[in-house]
Design an enzyme around this catalytic site. Structure first.
Site, PDB file in Angstrom:
ATOM      1  N   HIS A   1       1.654   4.606  -2.925  1.00 56.14           N
ATOM      2  CA  HIS A   1       1.791   6.054  -2.733  1.00 56.14           C
ATOM      3  C   HIS A   1       3.074   6.567  -3.386  1.00 56.14           C
ATOM      4  CE1 HIS A   1      -1.671   6.289  -0.203  1.00 56.14           C
ATOM      5  NE2 HIS A   1      -1.153   5.577   0.790  1.00 56.14           N
TER       6      HIS A   1
ATOM      7  N   HIS B   1       0.832  -1.211   0.000  1.00 56.08           N
ATOM      8  CA  HIS B   1       0.000   0.000   0.000  1.00 56.08           C
ATOM      9  C   HIS B   1       0.862   1.255   0.000  1.00 56.08           C
ATOM     10  CE1 HIS B   1      -3.386   2.632   0.978  1.00 56.08           C
ATOM     11  NE2 HIS B   1      -2.613   3.169   1.910  1.00 56.08           N
ATOM     12  N   GLU B   2       1.913   1.268   0.809  1.00 55.01           N
ATOM     13  CA  GLU B   2       2.802   2.441   0.862  1.00 55.01           C
ATOM     14  C   GLU B   2       3.567   2.602  -0.451  1.00 55.01           C
ATOM     15  OE1 GLU B   2       2.335   4.473   3.132  1.00 55.01           O
ATOM     16  OE2 GLU B   2       1.089   3.105   4.310  1.00 55.01           O
TER      17      GLU B   2
END
Length: 251
Positions: A182, A178-179
């Site tokens: 980003h 998920h990071e």
């Protein structure tokens, strides 16, 4: 909802946040203009018996020159404050991680949990074709993580002690992936820019605090016809409230 639908929704939410940030700056200009107009009106009517806070009196204190002047001044403060903060953040995500109290995990660590998160981050970097970011651990028991930086080569992953201690390896892969999303889609770069703008808005509050401190040793209200000190004191308090409230709401 599949991954790509969730990604599109996230992009739309990011667009709304940018619009709200612009509206916040415009609201800051409007409120500051009104506060200065009221202060000027009160200073022109030094006698308490002459003070008129009617709508007509306030409107007469407003002018195109005042609105333009305040708008330029506020934008200059926000921009200059933002540029100053950006210069502090030019080292990339490590500045944010260290400011939050993070400690970079040594690549030769013997801690089993730290070794595991380093391996997971390396795997995700290989899978996404990006440089392996530094990993910072925050000594908190909450479960949280973040990505910070401008580019893939200065990005870092921040993760709390609670996350690497309580999550399984598969769960850690999900969090780290998920990071990385980003990092790859520019969200972290936008967040770094928003941090700079927020600092510019905060400068308004700091200026208000400076005005209040400068009035600390000045006698307020030297006579019935001299309330300029009280007006300046009130203006400083308003500016301080505007700056800190704007920063709080933007967050």
């Amino acid at each position: 909802m599949d991954f790509f639908t969730a990604q599109d929704n996230a992009r739309r939410k990011t667009g709304r946040l940018v619009i709200l940030m612009v509206l916040a700056v415009l609201a800051l200009i409007t409120v500051t203009t009104l506060a200065i107009a009221i202060a000027l009106h009160l200073m022109e009517n030094q006698s308490a018996t002459q003070t008129n806070l009617s709508a007509q009196g306030m409107w007469s204190a407003l002018s195109i020159e005042l609105v333009i002047g305040v708008a330029i001044a506020v934008l200059a403060v926000v921009v200059l404050g933002g540029l100053f903060k950006r210069s502090q953040l030019k080292r990339g995500g490590r500045v944010v991680a260290e400011a939050l109290g993070g400690r970079e995990i040594n690549l030769n660590t013997r801690d089993a949990n730290e070794r595991r998160i380093l391996n997971v981050v390396e795997e995700m970097a290989i899978a996404s074709g990006t440089p392996v970011p530094s990993v910072y651990v925050l000594e908190e028991e909450s479960i949280n993580a973040f990505a910070a930086g401008y580019q893939t080569n200065d990005a870092v992953i921040g993760i709390t002690r609670g996350t690497i201690r309580h999550l399984t390896r598969d769960e850690l892969q999900g969090v780290v992936a998920h990071e990385f999303s980003h990092i790859l889609h520019g969200d972290m770069r936008l967040n770094m820019r928003l941090i700079s703008i927020l600092h510019g808005i905060l400068i308004i509050g700091l200026l208000g605090g400076t005005v209040l401190r400068s009035m600390r040793f000045r006698r307020v209200g030297g006579g019935k016809r001299d309330n300029s000190g009280a007006v300046v004191l009130a203006l400083g308090a308003v500016l301080m409230l505007i700056g800190y409230a704007g920063t709080f709401l933007a967050i």
